[in-house]
Design a protein around this motif. Structure first.
Motif, PDB file in Angstrom:
ATOM      1  N   VAL A  48       0.820  -1.203   0.000  1.00 23.10           N
ATOM      2  CA  VAL A  48       0.000   0.000   0.000  1.00 23.10           C
ATOM      3  C   VAL A  48       0.854   1.253   0.000  1.00 23.10           C
ATOM      4  O   VAL A  48       0.612   2.175  -0.778  1.00 23.10           O
ATOM      5  CB  VAL A  48      -0.934   0.002   1.231  1.00 23.10           C
ATOM      6  CG1 VAL A  48      -1.676   1.321   1.355  1.00 23.10           C
ATOM      7  CG2 VAL A  48      -1.913  -1.149   1.160  1.00 23.10           C
ATOM      8  N   ALA A  49       1.849   1.313   0.886  1.00 23.76           N
ATOM      9  CA  ALA A  49       2.679   2.513   1.005  1.00 23.76           C
ATOM     10  C   ALA A  49       4.012   2.135   1.630  1.00 23.76           C
ATOM     11  O   ALA A  49       4.095   1.173   2.393  1.00 23.76           O
ATOM     12  CB  ALA A  49       1.987   3.566   1.863  1.00 23.76           C
ATOM     13  N   SER A  50       5.037   2.915   1.312  1.00 30.01           N
ATOM     14  CA  SER A  50       6.345   2.697   1.922  1.00 30.01           C
ATOM     15  C   SER A  50       7.006   4.035   2.212  1.00 30.01           C
ATOM     16  O   SER A  50       6.677   5.053   1.585  1.00 30.01           O
ATOM     17  CB  SER A  50       7.241   1.840   1.025  1.00 30.01           C
ATOM     18  OG  SER A  50       7.650   2.581  -0.115  1.00 30.01           O
ATOM     19  N   ILE A  51       7.937   3.997   3.159  1.00 35.05           N
ATOM     20  CA  ILE A  51       8.738   5.169   3.484  1.00 35.05           C
ATOM     21  C   ILE A  51      10.162   4.696   3.711  1.00 35.05           C
ATOM     22  O   ILE A  51      10.380   3.743   4.465  1.00 35.05           O
ATOM     23  CB  ILE A  51       8.153   5.918   4.704  1.00 35.05           C
ATOM     24  CG1 ILE A  51       8.958   7.184   4.994  1.00 35.05           C
ATOM     25  CG2 ILE A  51       8.054   5.023   5.935  1.00 35.05           C
ATOM     26  CD1 ILE A  51       8.249   8.135   5.973  1.00 35.05           C
ATOM     27  N   ASP A  52      11.121   5.332   3.052  1.00 38.20           N
ATOM     28  CA  ASP A  52      12.491   4.849   3.176  1.00 38.20           C
ATOM     29  C   ASP A  52      13.240   5.631   4.242  1.00 38.20           C
ATOM     30  O   ASP A  52      12.679   6.501   4.915  1.00 38.20           O
ATOM     31  CB  ASP A  52      13.203   4.868   1.826  1.00 38.20           C
ATOM     32  CG  ASP A  52      13.488   6.262   1.298  1.00 38.20           C
ATOM     33  OD1 ASP A  52      13.851   6.369   0.108  1.00 38.20           O
ATOM     34  OD2 ASP A  52      13.356   7.254   2.058  1.00 38.20           O
ATOM     35  N   ALA A  53      14.522   5.305   4.411  1.00 38.91           N
ATOM     36  CA  ALA A  53      15.325   5.907   5.472  1.00 38.91           C
ATOM     37  C   ALA A  53      15.520   7.409   5.260  1.00 38.91           C
ATOM     38  O   ALA A  53      15.852   8.131   6.207  1.00 38.91           O
ATOM     39  CB  ALA A  53      16.667   5.207   5.560  1.00 38.91           C
TER      40      ALA A  53
END
Length: 127
Positions: A48-53
């Protein structure tokens, strides 16, 4: 030992909003790519969604403009804000952290290996 605990799922009328939380221990969420996924029995789990470093986010086309992923580094917690909910959003929602080896998912065109999973929180949207 990595542990991810989701919460915030509920039954809500179409058009409503929810905020899901994923409390992490054993891993510093800000150091890895984190993701939200959902699963409906009989179908494949969907990213659905991702957030990286670096804080860059990606979204599945089906939720773009309605869902927002964020994280509180001080609380080591990942969030997913769900707005303008539709009955098609009904699913078990899971958070996961990047891990290799793991399972490869493409979210919004960006592929990452995910390997640690929470137990899920149920979102039900009724019309």
């Amino acid at each position: 030992q990595v542990q991810l605990v989701e919460s915030g799922g509920d039954s809500v009328q179409a058009g409503g909003s929810l905020r899901l939380s994923c409390a992490a221990s054993g891993v510093t969420t800000s150091n890895y790519c984190m993701g939200w996924f959902r699963h409906v029995p009989g179908t494949e789990r969907e990213g659905v969604a991702s957030i990286d470093a670096n804080g860059s986010t990606t979204y599945a086309d089906s939720v773009k403009g309605r869902f927002a992923i964020s994280q509180d580094n001080g609380r080591n917690t990942l969030y997913l804000q769900l707005n303008s909910l539709k009955p098609d959003d009904t699913a078990m929602y899971y958070c996961a952290t990047q891990r290799s080896p793991g399972t490869y998912y493409k979210i919004g065109g960006l592929g990452t290996w995910f390997g640690y999973w929470g137990q899920g929180t149920q979102v039900t949207v009724f019309s």
